[in-house]
Design a protein around this motif. Sequence first.
Motif, PDB file in Angstrom:
ATOM      1  N   LEU A  80      79.146 133.843 103.788  1.00 52.04           N
ATOM      2  CA  LEU A  80      79.576 133.038 102.710  1.00 52.04           C
ATOM      3  C   LEU A  80      78.521 132.220 102.267  1.00 52.04           C
ATOM      4  CD1 LEU A  80      81.954 131.948 101.044  1.00 52.04           C
ATOM      5  CD2 LEU A  80      82.189 130.182 102.627  1.00 52.04           C
ATOM      6  N   SER A  81      77.722 131.354 103.007  1.00 45.40           N
ATOM      7  CA  SER A  81      76.524 130.822 102.767  1.00 45.40           C
ATOM      8  C   SER A  81      75.418 131.706 102.043  1.00 45.40           C
ATOM      9  CB  SER A  81      75.716 130.355 104.052  1.00 45.40           C
ATOM     10  OG  SER A  81      76.623 129.438 104.935  1.00 45.40           O
ATOM     11  N   MET A  82      75.575 132.875 102.441  1.00 40.47           N
ATOM     12  CA  MET A  82      74.365 133.860 101.727  1.00 40.47           C
ATOM     13  C   MET A  82      74.910 134.040 100.305  1.00 40.47           C
ATOM     14  SD  MET A  82      72.883 136.450 104.465  1.00 40.47           S
ATOM     15  CE  MET A  82      74.631 137.003 105.105  1.00 40.47           C
ATOM     16  N   ALA A  83      76.342 134.233 100.025  1.00 43.72           N
ATOM     17  CA  ALA A  83      76.760 134.705  98.745  1.00 43.72           C
ATOM     18  C   ALA A  83      76.755 133.262  98.016  1.00 43.72           C
ATOM     19  CB  ALA A  83      78.342 134.826  99.025  1.00 43.72           C
ATOM     20  N   VAL A  84      77.083 132.046  98.252  1.00 43.10           N
ATOM     21  CA  VAL A  84      76.955 130.901  97.564  1.00 43.10           C
ATOM     22  C   VAL A  84      75.512 130.679  97.437  1.00 43.10           C
ATOM     23  CG1 VAL A  84      77.391 128.536  97.379  1.00 43.10           C
ATOM     24  CG2 VAL A  84      79.075 130.145  98.249  1.00 43.10           C
ATOM     25  N   GLY A  85      74.754 130.590  98.530  1.00 40.90           N
ATOM     26  CA  GLY A  85      73.261 130.504  98.126  1.00 40.90           C
ATOM     27  C   GLY A  85      72.585 131.500  97.330  1.00 40.90           C
ATOM     28  N   GLY A  86      72.729 132.489  97.516  1.00 40.31           N
ATOM     29  CA  GLY A  86      72.099 133.590  96.878  1.00 40.31           C
ATOM     30  C   GLY A  86      72.436 133.468  95.236  1.00 40.31           C
ATOM     31  N   THR A  87      73.632 133.098  95.092  1.00 41.07           N
ATOM     32  CA  THR A  87      74.134 132.864  93.608  1.00 41.07           C
ATOM     33  C   THR A  87      73.600 131.836  93.029  1.00 41.07           C
ATOM     34  OG1 THR A  87      76.234 133.808  93.937  1.00 41.07           O
ATOM     35  CG2 THR A  87      76.216 132.525  92.069  1.00 41.07           C
ATOM     36  N   LEU A  88      73.515 130.557  93.674  1.00 40.95           N
ATOM     37  CA  LEU A  88      72.888 129.250  93.120  1.00 40.95           C
ATOM     38  C   LEU A  88      71.291 129.418  93.026  1.00 40.95           C
ATOM     39  CD1 LEU A  88      74.679 126.434  95.041  1.00 40.95           C
ATOM     40  CD2 LEU A  88      75.173 127.246  92.737  1.00 40.95           C
ATOM     41  N   ALA A  89      70.864 130.144  94.197  1.00 38.63           N
ATOM     42  CA  ALA A  89      69.245 130.408  94.251  1.00 38.63           C
ATOM     43  C   ALA A  89      68.873 131.270  92.842  1.00 38.63           C
ATOM     44  CB  ALA A  89      68.830 131.238  95.343  1.00 38.63           C
ATOM     45  N   THR A  90      69.749 132.216  92.581  1.00 36.34           N
ATOM     46  CA  THR A  90      69.520 133.090  91.400  1.00 36.34           C
ATOM     47  C   THR A  90      69.387 132.520  90.049  1.00 36.34           C
ATOM     48  OG1 THR A  90      70.374 135.104  92.419  1.00 36.34           O
ATOM     49  CG2 THR A  90      70.232 135.140  90.095  1.00 36.34           C
ATOM     50  N   LEU A  91      70.541 131.511  89.907  1.00 36.17           N
ATOM     51  CA  LEU A  91      70.737 130.625  88.804  1.00 36.17           C
ATOM     52  C   LEU A  91      69.506 129.614  88.531  1.00 36.17           C
ATOM     53  CD1 LEU A  91      74.326 130.018  88.916  1.00 36.17           C
ATOM     54  CD2 LEU A  91      73.290 131.413  87.332  1.00 36.17           C
ATOM     55  N   ARG A  92      68.917 129.114  89.824  1.00 39.58           N
ATOM     56  CA  ARG A  92      67.822 128.166  89.837  1.00 39.58           C
ATOM     57  C   ARG A  92      66.738 128.830  89.689  1.00 39.58           C
ATOM     58  NH1 ARG A  92      63.729 125.806  90.348  1.00 39.58           N
ATOM     59  NH2 ARG A  92      63.174 124.049  91.679  1.00 39.58           N
ATOM     60  N   GLN A  93      66.423 130.089  90.156  1.00 40.24           N
ATOM     61  CA  GLN A  93      65.041 130.552  89.940  1.00 40.24           C
ATOM     62  C   GLN A  93      64.735 131.605  88.805  1.00 40.24           C
ATOM     63  OE1 GLN A  93      63.884 132.434  93.915  1.00 40.24           O
ATOM     64  NE2 GLN A  93      61.984 133.250  92.998  1.00 40.24           N
ATOM     65  N   MET A  94      65.821 132.056  88.264  1.00 40.23           N
ATOM     66  CA  MET A  94      65.960 132.916  87.013  1.00 40.23           C
ATOM     67  C   MET A  94      65.063 132.332  85.833  1.00 40.23           C
ATOM     68  SD  MET A  94      69.073 134.526  85.010  1.00 40.23           S
ATOM     69  CE  MET A  94      69.979 133.153  84.608  1.00 40.23           C
ATOM     70  N   PRO A  95      63.780 132.848  85.419  1.00 41.21           N
ATOM     71  CA  PRO A  95      63.035 132.139  84.379  1.00 41.21           C
ATOM     72  C   PRO A  95      63.770 132.199  83.064  1.00 41.21           C
ATOM     73  CG  PRO A  95      62.277 134.320  84.901  1.00 41.21           C
ATOM     74  CD  PRO A  95      63.515 134.246  86.050  1.00 41.21           C
ATOM     75  N   TRP A 100      68.719 136.775  82.005  1.00 42.81           N
ATOM     76  CA  TRP A 100      69.730 137.745  82.931  1.00 42.81           C
ATOM     77  C   TRP A 100      68.825 138.996  83.356  1.00 42.81           C
ATOM     78  CZ3 TRP A 100      73.145 135.750  85.947  1.00 42.81           C
ATOM     79  CH2 TRP A 100      73.887 134.766  85.807  1.00 42.81           C
ATOM     80  N   ARG A 101      67.958 139.346  82.324  1.00 47.21           N
ATOM     81  CA  ARG A 101      67.301 140.703  82.699  1.00 47.21           C
ATOM     82  C   ARG A 101      66.379 140.640  84.004  1.00 47.21           C
ATOM     83  NH1 ARG A 101      63.763 144.168  78.345  1.00 47.21           N
ATOM     84  NH2 ARG A 101      62.220 145.381  79.831  1.00 47.21           N
ATOM     85  N   TRP A 102      66.099 139.118  84.420  1.00 48.76           N
ATOM     86  CA  TRP A 102      65.347 139.172  85.488  1.00 48.76           C
ATOM     87  C   TRP A 102      66.129 139.435  86.769  1.00 48.76           C
ATOM     88  CZ3 TRP A 102      65.900 135.818  89.865  1.00 48.76           C
ATOM     89  CH2 TRP A 102      64.966 135.591  90.517  1.00 48.76           C
ATOM     90  N   VAL A 103      67.472 139.073  86.716  1.00 47.47           N
ATOM     91  CA  VAL A 103      68.364 139.578  87.924  1.00 47.47           C
ATOM     92  C   VAL A 103      68.409 141.105  88.117  1.00 47.47           C
ATOM     93  CG1 VAL A 103      70.662 139.399  88.755  1.00 47.47           C
ATOM     94  CG2 VAL A 103      69.826 137.658  87.231  1.00 47.47           C
ATOM     95  N   VAL A 104      68.153 141.778  87.065  1.00 45.33           N
ATOM     96  CA  VAL A 104      68.258 143.236  87.040  1.00 45.33           C
ATOM     97  C   VAL A 104      66.893 143.766  87.426  1.00 45.33           C
ATOM     98  CG1 VAL A 104      68.964 145.428  86.097  1.00 45.33           C
ATOM     99  CG2 VAL A 104      70.331 143.242  85.751  1.00 45.33           C
ATOM    100  N   CYS A 105      65.982 143.236  86.849  1.00 43.21           N
ATOM    101  CA  CYS A 105      64.508 143.737  86.797  1.00 43.21           C
ATOM    102  C   CYS A 105      63.643 142.701  86.905  1.00 43.21           C
ATOM    103  CB  CYS A 105      64.243 144.673  85.505  1.00 43.21           C
ATOM    104  SG  CYS A 105      62.779 145.273  85.366  1.00 43.21           S
ATOM    105  N   GLY A 115      60.427 131.845  96.906  1.00 47.38           N
ATOM    106  CA  GLY A 115      61.287 131.161  96.232  1.00 47.38           C
ATOM    107  C   GLY A 115      62.703 131.243  96.981  1.00 47.38           C
ATOM    108  N   PRO A 116      63.744 130.551  96.402  1.00 47.78           N
ATOM    109  CA  PRO A 116      65.145 130.576  97.249  1.00 47.78           C
ATOM    110  C   PRO A 116      65.830 131.958  97.091  1.00 47.78           C
ATOM    111  CG  PRO A 116      65.137 129.427  95.106  1.00 47.78           C
ATOM    112  CD  PRO A 116      63.617 129.686  95.410  1.00 47.78           C
ATOM    113  N   VAL A 117      65.725 132.566  96.257  1.00 46.87           N
ATOM    114  CA  VAL A 117      66.457 134.022  96.358  1.00 46.87           C
ATOM    115  C   VAL A 117      65.649 134.883  97.486  1.00 46.87           C
ATOM    116  CG1 VAL A 117      66.322 136.131  95.034  1.00 46.87           C
ATOM    117  CG2 VAL A 117      66.666 134.117  93.888  1.00 46.87           C
ATOM    118  N   PHE A 118      64.664 134.766  97.670  1.00 48.47           N
ATOM    119  CA  PHE A 118      63.792 135.552  98.578  1.00 48.47           C
ATOM    120  C   PHE A 118      64.137 134.981  99.907  1.00 48.47           C
ATOM    121  CE2 PHE A 118      61.440 137.046  94.806  1.00 48.47           C
ATOM    122  CZ  PHE A 118      61.542 138.264  95.187  1.00 48.47           C
TER     123      PHE A 118
END
Length: 273
Positions: A80-95, A100-105, A115-118
């Motif tokens: 649960l921590s990884m799912a929530v943390g990964g989602t928030l980290a993606t929104l935070r780190q996404m340039p 949203w293209r960064w999320v896929v590529c 960074g937080p995603v890694f």
Amino acid sequence: METLLSTIHYWLVDHPAISQYEWKEGETLGASPLFAAVTAISYLSVTLFLHRFAVLPALSSAALRRAAAVHSMILCLLSLSMAVGGTLATLRQMPAIHGWRWVVCFPAAATLPRGPVFFWAHVSYFSKILEFVDTLLILLSGSRSRRLSFLHVFHHGGVVVVCYIALSTAQTLIPVALVTNAAVHVLMYAYYFLSALGHRPRWKKLVTNCQIIQFVFGFMISGLMLYYHLTGSGCSGIWAWTFNIVFVALLLTMFLDFHSSNYSSKKRKDHDN
């Protein structure tokens, strides 16, 4: 409420250990091919030995249920921590420039594993080692020959190597894989936790279905990633993705066979009765 959300965001994304995380090959804990290889080979060797020679004594049903409940609760909360943390980290780190293209590529020439995603991908990497306890609990039960399948062992041993390769190459699609895998594991370990407490839910089949859907979704989103890769400047870690997708294809084939063997036969038996 706002204070609570801010606190959650700080501890899952903005804490310096998370926001300033960087994977350094040969320096970060577990960041070496030797570590990943030795871990996977040791798991496979020890599992084969213990299964073949049955040197472990079977635990009592009560002790096994308690151990399974604690283990499942830990992994459910961690997932649960990884799912929530990964989602928030993606929104935070996404340039902003890539959106949203960064999320896929991940851009091939401009992505480093930091960074937080890694950070959360690294947590996921080590959670796969913690999941080895799943196998230990099976070996300590009285039904090891029936429950310890090739699918189980292949999955647990191979996923450690897959996670290492993804991290070391800053593999594209990490945010998608991280969040979807963690979400499925929340459901799966919640099922195991309740079962260990003696309240077996009726949605065991749902867990398998969600795992299959996760793999199918991975193939679908990979199609979009390949489009970006071939029509743009390339996606980071494409060769690592190639290894990953072959592994996922093998898992999907075995999960489909498991689904067919366990649920189709049960459905026919119920129909005959």
